[in-house]
Scaffold this motif. Structure first.
Motif, PDB file in Angstrom:
ATOM      1  N   UNK A  44       0.931  -1.266   0.017  1.00  0.00           N
ATOM      2  CA  UNK A  44       0.011  -0.249  -0.119  1.00  0.00           C
ATOM      3  C   UNK A  44       0.734   1.076   0.199  1.00  0.00           C
ATOM      4  N   UNK A  45       2.045   1.136   0.642  1.00  0.00           N
ATOM      5  CA  UNK A  45       2.928   2.645   0.841  1.00  0.00           C
ATOM      6  C   UNK A  45       3.457   2.706  -0.537  1.00  0.00           C
ATOM      7  N   UNK A  81      -9.823   2.400  -2.358  1.00  0.00           N
ATOM      8  CA  UNK A  81     -10.670   3.663  -2.311  1.00  0.00           C
ATOM      9  C   UNK A  81     -11.660   3.206  -0.894  1.00  0.00           C
ATOM     10  N   UNK A  82     -11.938   4.400  -0.344  1.00  0.00           N
ATOM     11  CA  UNK A  82     -12.891   4.250   0.801  1.00  0.00           C
ATOM     12  C   UNK A  82     -14.206   4.059   0.560  1.00  0.00           C
ATOM     13  N   UNK A  83     -14.959   3.246   1.230  1.00  0.00           N
ATOM     14  CA  UNK A  83     -16.558   3.174   0.973  1.00  0.00           C
ATOM     15  C   UNK A  83     -17.215   4.311   1.285  1.00  0.00           C
TER      16      UNK A  83
END
Length: 106
Positions: A44-45, A81-83
């Motif tokens: 992720x980084x 992506x955030x929900x």
């Protein structure tokens, strides 16, 4: 092969058997550390966070160097992506009857 590359045999063997330079050793160590932090972050980084984590661990490295290593090794951060809720179900407004069910059930 030496003829094609226009290199003497002795020059090739000298180059092949030459010990690694200090810069090359450091680059390989940094590559391993960058890969470790990248994998620990579940890929992720990106380079800013990897560089920040390494500096926090006491390994002095710039973000530009980390970026160069990550590009060379094909490491790219995954964006998650955030929900985002698009429907507000918690309201007191009247809800219309489902007319679609009436058309197809009968």
């Amino acid at each position: 092969m030496c003829e094609v590359l226009k290199v003497s045999r002795s020059g090739y063997y000298k180059w092949r058997d030459r010990p690694k330079s200090a810069r090359q050793e450091r680059r390989e160590e940094l590559t391993q550390e960058v890969r470790r932090v990248y994998i620990e972050s579940r890929q992720l980084y990106g380079s800013p966070k990897v560089a920040q984590k390494l500096n926090h661990e006491g390994i002095k490295v710039s973000q530009k160097t980390v970026s160069r290593i990550m590009n060379k090794e094909g490491m790219k951060s995954r964006t998650v992506k955030k929900h985002k809720a698009t429907t507000n179900s918690k309201h007191n407004h009247p809800v219309h009857e489902n007319v679609l069910n009436h058309h197809f059930s009968g």
